[in-house]
Design a protein around this motif. Sequence first.
Motif, PDB file in Angstrom:
ATOM      1  N   ALA A   1     -24.144 -40.332 -33.012  1.00 45.31           N
ATOM      2  CA  ALA A   1     -24.196 -41.792 -33.034  1.00 45.31           C
ATOM      3  C   ALA A   1     -23.091 -42.370 -33.903  1.00 45.31           C
ATOM      4  CB  ALA A   1     -25.548 -42.254 -33.562  1.00 45.31           C
TER       5      ALA A   1
ATOM      6  N   GLY B   1     -26.342 -42.202 -29.893  1.00 44.37           N
ATOM      7  CA  GLY B   1     -26.941 -40.879 -30.071  1.00 44.37           C
ATOM      8  C   GLY B   1     -27.786 -40.467 -28.874  1.00 44.37           C
TER       9      GLY B   1
ATOM     10  N   SER C   1     -26.741 -35.607 -35.733  1.00 39.80           N
ATOM     11  CA  SER C   1     -27.045 -36.832 -34.989  1.00 39.80           C
ATOM     12  C   SER C   1     -26.151 -38.020 -35.334  1.00 39.80           C
ATOM     13  CB  SER C   1     -28.523 -37.210 -35.141  1.00 39.80           C
ATOM     14  OG  SER C   1     -28.861 -37.351 -36.492  1.00 39.80           O
ATOM     15  N   ARG C   2     -25.418 -37.940 -36.440  1.00 41.49           N
ATOM     16  CA  ARG C   2     -24.573 -39.084 -36.819  1.00 41.49           C
ATOM     17  C   ARG C   2     -23.134 -38.655 -37.056  1.00 41.49           C
ATOM     18  NH1 ARG C   2     -26.961 -42.833 -41.560  1.00 41.49           N
ATOM     19  NH2 ARG C   2     -29.185 -42.714 -41.041  1.00 41.49           N
TER      20      ARG C   2
ATOM     21  N   TYR D   1     -30.272 -42.207 -36.545  1.00 41.92           N
ATOM     22  CA  TYR D   1     -28.956 -42.527 -35.987  1.00 41.92           C
ATOM     23  C   TYR D   1     -28.149 -43.534 -36.812  1.00 41.92           C
ATOM     24  CZ  TYR D   1     -30.728 -40.183 -31.799  1.00 41.92           C
ATOM     25  OH  TYR D   1     -31.228 -39.265 -30.912  1.00 41.92           O
TER      26      TYR D   1
END
Lengths: 366, 366, 366, 366
Positions: B32, B78, D356-357, C115
Amino acid sequence: MAGSTLGTLLSVTTWGESHGKAIGVVIDGCPAGLPLTEQDIQIYLNRRRPGQSRFTTPRKENDAVEILSGVFGGRTTGTPISLMVRNTSQRSGDYSEIASYYRPGHADYTYDCKYGFRDYTGGGRSSGRETIGRVAAGAVAAKILSELQITVAAYTRSIGPVTIDYDRFDLSQMEQNAVNMPDPKAAVLAEAHLDLCRKNQDSCGGVVECVIKGLPAGIGEPCFEKLSANLAKAVCSIGAVKGFEIGDGFAAAGSLGSQNNDAFYMEETGAVAKKTNHAGGVLGGISDGSDLIFRAAFKPTPSISAPQQTVNKSGEDITVSVKGRHDPIIVPRAVVVVECMAALTVLDMLMVSMTSRLDRIKNFFR
Amino acid sequence: MAGSTLGTLLSVTTWGESHGKAIGVVIDGCPAGLPLTEQDIQIYLNRRRPGQSRFTTPRKENDAVEILSGVFGGRTTGTPISLMVRNTSQRSGDYSEIASYYRPGHADYTYDCKYGFRDYTGGGRSSGRETIGRVAAGAVAAKILSELQITVAAYTRSIGPVTIDYDRFDLSQMEQNAVNMPDPKAAVLAEAHLDLCRKNQDSCGGVVECVIKGLPAGIGEPCFEKLSANLAKAVCSIGAVKGFEIGDGFAAAGSLGSQNNDAFYMEETGAVAKKTNHAGGVLGGISDGSDLIFRAAFKPTPSISAPQQTVNKSGEDITVSVKGRHDPIIVPRAVVVVECMAALTVLDMLMVSMTSRLDRIKNFFR
Amino acid sequence: MAGSTLGTLLSVTTWGESHGKAIGVVIDGCPAGLPLTEQDIQIYLNRRRPGQSRFTTPRKENDAVEILSGVFGGRTTGTPISLMVRNTSQRSGDYSEIASYYRPGHADYTYDCKYGFRDYTGGGRSSGRETIGRVAAGAVAAKILSELQITVAAYTRSIGPVTIDYDRFDLSQMEQNAVNMPDPKAAVLAEAHLDLCRKNQDSCGGVVECVIKGLPAGIGEPCFEKLSANLAKAVCSIGAVKGFEIGDGFAAAGSLGSQNNDAFYMEETGAVAKKTNHAGGVLGGISDGSDLIFRAAFKPTPSISAPQQTVNKSGEDITVSVKGRHDPIIVPRAVVVVECMAALTVLDMLMVSMTSRLDRIKNFFR
Amino acid sequence: MAGSTLGTLLSVTTWGESHGKAIGVVIDGCPAGLPLTEQDIQIYLNRRRPGQSRFTTPRKENDAVEILSGVFGGRTTGTPISLMVRNTSQRSGDYSEIASYYRPGHADYTYDCKYGFRDYTGGGRSSGRETIGRVAAGAVAAKILSELQITVAAYTRSIGPVTIDYDRFDLSQMEQNAVNMPDPKAAVLAEAHLDLCRKNQDSCGGVVECVIKGLPAGIGEPCFEKLSANLAKAVCSIGAVKGFEIGDGFAAAGSLGSQNNDAFYMEETGAVAKKTNHAGGVLGGISDGSDLIFRAAFKPTPSISAPQQTVNKSGEDITVSVKGRHDPIIVPRAVVVVECMAALTVLDMLMVSMTSRLDRIKNFFR
């Protein structure tokens, strides 16, 4: 993605280090009902065992395999088959020096970068002994394939400058020489080249070729899971492999369409066949019923006694001579490893391919 | 194992046929927070788009990409990014004849064997248009890599007999010619060779080379999930690829250990470096901090106008001349496909490698 | 592991957000040769479509599905089937307020934690509209299962305090009422309970039950990949599900071995059968030939108009009343989602199970 | 999909049968640098070992674990950790009778259907001894989690009709009684119930509850790979589990939105917290920073001495009384199995969540 498991329906997980207690493999998804003994597997392990000629490490290992699970009453049960080989000839003392520096051409430096430290005894997990698990599992896969009338055979295609011709050799000759070359004259030249390497404290590379016969057309998935792509991965996952090619391979890049296309024709039996096999048995990544033929390029053994420049863990430039018990060439013992990786890959994809047509699924469950 | 999904943490699923309604890809696991526009992706798609020179199919396609999900306020969320390109220049009529016979060098026969029938319009799923999904996804991966200071660049290394020298070329020259060769003189020779092929209603093959710069040491998993093994699979999953090699590749098989080993030394900055890069940036299958260099061998375009022998579905031997709009060579347009497959593979493995050390995991969650 | 793909041989990848351009799914590994039209899928989508009773959100969506790939001449080709539903009734304006605070019972907070930000329009990816992809794919799986004489049927087992008795109901009654309860009397009580909830600006939960008939014995893998375990995952992956049970489920925990064991007996046909079915159709995680029966517990719809306490992104305690178009209960529309997740899971495992015996593999390739 | 491997980054493969040579597990993807001894694992194995009270099978097994690979200098190396427990108390003679008939409530019949035959000694692969591999691996996962300040604790929640209250018990009391119930008074009642079952040659079921503390918010993937969904699968893959619920579970189905929603509030520390935890620590399938709480329903031990009706392999109806050494209840020994499956699942998903980031990935590689 943890690196030591391969396969979708036939799944293989290897473990063990060069100088640990043991080396092993778990085969999961092996179809039930296959007659299987330790001897079936031992035959394959013996083909990769060290100490069989002057070109392999003098390390003595029986590499005796033990079946720990998954076989009952002499047949596979469908549950995980655990195979183990105890290490018996560990000599950790040999390797204490290696702990402090990075051997050129080895994974010492990259393992340290990845994990922060490493098992430095005999290369730990990056040792060629890791292939024991591959071979033990591959022996089982090859036995299943043979029940399906599919044979997988690898051999030494070239050693240094000595190459054999695909159309001229006799596979039955392969095990008659120390280099697993199915051409006696070439084998003599290859052995002479290796003797020269050894005299110079050097090593050399070579090429393994593998032929799979009897594979039905239609095996392999489109797009990312082509049979050829999975063979490429399986083969390039072997320690010293630097290249893979199928059919004409890199030579196809210099060819013309009119030369490279294989013409189809009807056999008298009514079967579709190809006049040539530049494709090496796959079209669109899916088996075409011809022999599957591929090659793997092996780099020279990185462990050489000749002096080399490197760095130690204190950040100093040093000169080293790698001691220990090493093969001057990897290829002859790698032949069976290539064969086994091919067997595992082909069997897994063959099993996957059983579900590609609704009519066949309906017949299966009728 | 269904063939159209690749990757562990960064997962890519492609779909679509040459003459269907659209072609697309779903990217799942994209981190993300990446700024992403359709233009970021379009730039890459334009590099593979047909109709850009006399050596590519005259089929006209805008290949305009649409982002359908996974981006909010200009940034990736994400969640799955769905990308679609509508097909606009389908001419199914061109292909009706192909339904009845098997084109040599194509997947017609193997798809029929596997599935019982096939979408024969333009090769259906086995068409080169399938690579649109790969390129659209690869553009996203390449953008993330560039945020990590990692660059991936591919180019035409050889066309037929014309090869450029790795040490001599200028990458900025690549897009100055129709064959994506970063050496103007070689490009002229290559174009001449292609013109000759076209004149002879023939096609030719070539080699794509790819260099990845800035990759940290320690990326890749041991054993089956080596970085090199996954690159081999990713590259060999591209339609016409018949070979893969990393570093010196097949040349290493003819080399000596003393030549092939890359000596380590200390840089003035205190970093470990290698004097040469025969290994091509991996040791034990794990990145060593050097440039990652690999090559892919492409066979000649199988569709040629020159007459060829084959069989039809009635089981008769026939002679055909494959019509349609085809490239006389695949390589120039495949350059960006190779680059994208490399970007996807490297990013996925880089993400996986984040969990290899406990101390780093502890720091991450502190 | 990227979260939006499920399945081994039959692989499903969903994408799309509540207020994005579209919602879709890619089905890979679908066997070739299945007759498939958009209408086959639309029937299932219509069962989950909003706006069908006073208990479902008044949001108007046609949810018209488009087949973008994988079908040729009216039959599946074996390559990826891409299905898309355009969103037509986005009202992003409704949700601007939600951007600033975390709705209780929703995924707003956890998505932000994961996220760093989120698509706040209509819940983005965590919206119930995400199930469109599941249902579209499940419709295809259910059609294949029906070709194998396997039926999957789910229905509302309970709403709040109103529960039906498994042995007494008539499945054909299910679609005669707004709550999909196959017992007309219970349905009346359930609707009264729901009307009360609505009057109180509240919502309520319920249980969906699913029965699979015709499944052969022997489907499911040992250990981690039990059929029951994969059903549990598939069902618990549906947004509001908080519990799963198979057969007697939690009641079995209060039972005795002598009560809970199902006695085997020989049917007159010579088949092995069970006198009772406390097990719910699995023994050791593998289908036993009886009906497969499981239940899913759904929590109340978290969006309620009654005032609730929460926090905003400035870190302040606030009181909110969640506006928007929401169902007072999830269960009636979730019935088809449960059914579809079951169909996908069962079909995938049935395909996997084709490789469990060597003798059957040999027959298959004969 | 071969059933004995679980996990994406932390991958666990178990093997072994009840009366085979040994039982074991390979843990792949374990982060490097964890101090690990056999004693760390033995503590967990001892908690599931038989022969510890009158409610467990009198079979005597030391269940002594051996680390065969993956640990060097007392720390994990990042490569596969192979763990093995030799079976020492096999009494195959006990089971010869079972070969000829199907025990009610066991997997005898389904294994025969699936594989064509089975290892009938002690249930073979479907035996509870299969959980040794799960526990050995879970011990390693739990140790890593404890380094991240995350604790996983399971205990007996109910046995037959005796249930403890979540808010009233003292976890330190758990190991003070034979039934692993952290409430001394309830434990006395539970033991009385079990004594009655034993007297009646019967068995009973129960519920295990598990609490995970310290888990950061943001762990779990959307859609199919929710943390709750993966826990459901992991728990339902344990032999005798018939149900799973998280938070209020099935009770939530009878609740109202206004009751079930957990209100958010700001803690004095500035952290977001929840006033209640009906959700059980997940929202949208992703951890919310609260305690993760779930329950597993275990059916009664199927092996009972009381006479039961079944069929034999000759197709005759017979009456049997299952002999052998069996626990009258599974739950007390299953407590540690549930704990270990939770630890494995949570750790794997926590590792996956690291990617995730984009901003965090950039920081990681800086």
